[in-house]
Design an enzyme around this catalytic site. Structure first.
Site, PDB file in Angstrom:
ATOM      1  N   GLU A   1       0.798  -1.228   0.000  1.00 57.72           N
ATOM      2  CA  GLU A   1       0.000   0.000   0.000  1.00 57.72           C
ATOM      3  C   GLU A   1       0.828   1.276   0.000  1.00 57.72           C
ATOM      4  O   GLU A   1       0.466   2.242  -0.663  1.00 57.72           O
ATOM      5  CB  GLU A   1      -0.947   0.000   1.209  1.00 57.72           C
ATOM      6  CG  GLU A   1      -2.010  -1.076   1.161  1.00 57.72           C
ATOM      7  CD  GLU A   1      -2.928  -0.933  -0.035  1.00 57.72           C
ATOM      8  OE1 GLU A   1      -3.237   0.199  -0.443  1.00 57.72           O
ATOM      9  OE2 GLU A   1      -3.329  -1.967  -0.581  1.00 57.72           O
ATOM     10  N   SER A   2       1.908   1.296   0.756  1.00 60.74           N
ATOM     11  CA  SER A   2       2.675   2.545   0.843  1.00 60.74           C
ATOM     12  C   SER A   2       4.178   2.320   0.857  1.00 60.74           C
ATOM     13  O   SER A   2       4.926   3.199   1.269  1.00 60.74           O
ATOM     14  CB  SER A   2       2.279   3.323   2.109  1.00 60.74           C
ATOM     15  OG  SER A   2       2.726   2.632   3.282  1.00 60.74           O
TER      16      SER A   2
END
Length: 425
Positions: A148-149
């Protein structure tokens, strides 16, 4: 797809609209956006728009009528404005169709696995606590974080109030984003963060694990016990716990793998494969399906055998937890990416099944060799993952121009030979 990641098209890496690998394209390797705690301005500038200003006045009146205090509204919109770049991105989202091989080459690249193992060690205490509380294995939570990040290094730098208001005013899904904007205001009213710290992707995904505002309200938790559900902080604790809570609430079963890479027996009836054919594991074992070491697969409940890259590519026996991961992002590649990355973080090896050559007759190793040789000659491909993206294409074109070759930008056997290499396929 759920509203959790409604901005994601077919997953390039199923990663968020702003995440490490996004549905709209791979984020540049080796470059991180400003963190949520340090960003004060968007990379996409705010622009004066009289129509937007009038809409904000009307919206604030409506929101106050729905119970949002005037002080919260005034604080939220102080400094907020119209961001034309958000509308441009909303209207020009491109469908990327990466092969599963390319997808996994990015999702579980050597760099991502190495960083994942390092973060898994650094945050072992936090991940163990999260696992104990929510029953979701730490390696899985770490994999979601990585997808996700990129382990918190790419959380986004767009002011969420401005982005949601812009999309509520002029986006393609105004009703949806108005719902997200109301959720933003509730988050601010609860005191979990402040407008200047609430930054994320242009489409509203926020924090280490890229929650949409409505999903934040439903699933975010305060694992640190400081009274705030802070997914924006440099400390990822609340975000990791929130991701685990999300998976738990959607039915995660601790101890059950997402899936197992398998070998199919000679003459296997491929009509039996696919998501619509669920059998107990004993039935699959009786048909001759085995894990990659030739052993019978453990009985983890009802399972399906899938060949996401087509017949002849890697095959997987997947279980209920595979479907739970897809509740986070409803893409088969994403679920395999999270599951496989988690296995790699925990010490597992790469996919063992063969994907075969690409349409140019090159293997993944061939494409990596091209990238290495181009970079060594001064034509930077921005990494050697074997995925021929925009940077690799530009490097190929530059090499072709420097050597009097027709400009194609394509990775081919002829190019590899010209670079001094030898195709493996």
């Amino acid at each position: 797809m759920t509203d959790f990641h409604m901005t994601r098209r077919t997953a390039l890496l199923g990663l968020t609209a702003m995440g490490a690998l996004t549905a709209c394209g791979a984020a540049p390797r080796g470059r991180s956006v400003a963190s949520a705690s340090s960003s004060s301005a968007s990379a996409m500038p705010i622009q004066q728009n009289a129509g937007f200003d009038d809409w904000v006045v009307s919206f604030k009146n409506q929101a106050e009528g729905r119970g949002i205090s005037r002080s919260v509204l005034d604080t939220a919109f102080r400094g907020a404005g119209y961001i034309p770049g958000v509308i441009e991105r909303d209207r020009n989202q491109t469908e990327f169709t990466r092969t599963l091989e390319d997808y996994l080459a990015i999702a579980a690249s050597d760099e991502r696995v190495s960083n994942g193992r390092a973060n898994y060690r650094s945050f072992a205490s936090t991940l163990n606590s999260v696992e104990s509380t929510y029953g979701v294995e730490g390696k899985v939570v770490a994999a979601v974080w990585g997808m996700e990040s990129s382990y918190g290094t790419r959380r986004g730098d767009t002011p969420i109030v401005s982005a949601m208001a812009t999309l509520s005013y002029a986006g393609r899904r105004q009703e949806f984003f108005t719902q997200q904007l109301y959720a933003v205001l509730k988050i601010l009213a609860n005191g979990d963060t402040t407008p200047d710290r609430m930054v994320g992707s242009w489409a509203g995904a926020m924090g280490h694990t890229q929650f949409m505002p409505t999903s934040y309200l439903s699933y975010a938790v305060d694992h640190t016990g400081d009274g705030r559900r802070d997914i924006w902080s440099d400390d990822p604790t609340d975000a990791l716990a929130s991701a685990a809570n999300y998976l738990k609430r959607h039915g995660w079963q601790k101890g059950q793998p997402w899936g197992v890479e398998v070998r199919l027996p000679q003459g296997f009836d491929r009509a039996q494969a696919g998501f619509s054919n669920s059998r107990n594991v004993d039935s699959w074992n009786a048909m001759g399906v085995r894990d990659m070491n030739g052993n019978a697969v453990g009985n983890y409940g009802a399972a399906r055998v899938i060949e996401p890259a087509g017949g002849g590519g890697p095959a997987f026996m997947v279980f209920k937890n595979f479907d739970v991961i897809k509740r986070y992002n409803n893409a088969t590649s994403y679920a395999i990416g999270v599951g496989h990355l988690g296995d790699r973080i925990a010490g597992g090896g790469p996919i063992r099944g063969s994907f075969g050559p690409d349409p140019q007759g090159l293997t993944l190793d061939d494409r990596k060799d091209i990238q290495r040789r181009l970079t060594a000659k001064g034509f930077d491909t921005d990494g050697t993952d074997g995925v021929i993206g925009a940077k690799s294409e530009a490097a190929i074109r530059a090499f072709e121009a420097a050597n009097g070759m027709p400009s194609t930008g394509q990775a081919t056997k002829a190019l590899l030979v010209k670079l001094g290499g030898r195709p493996r396929a």
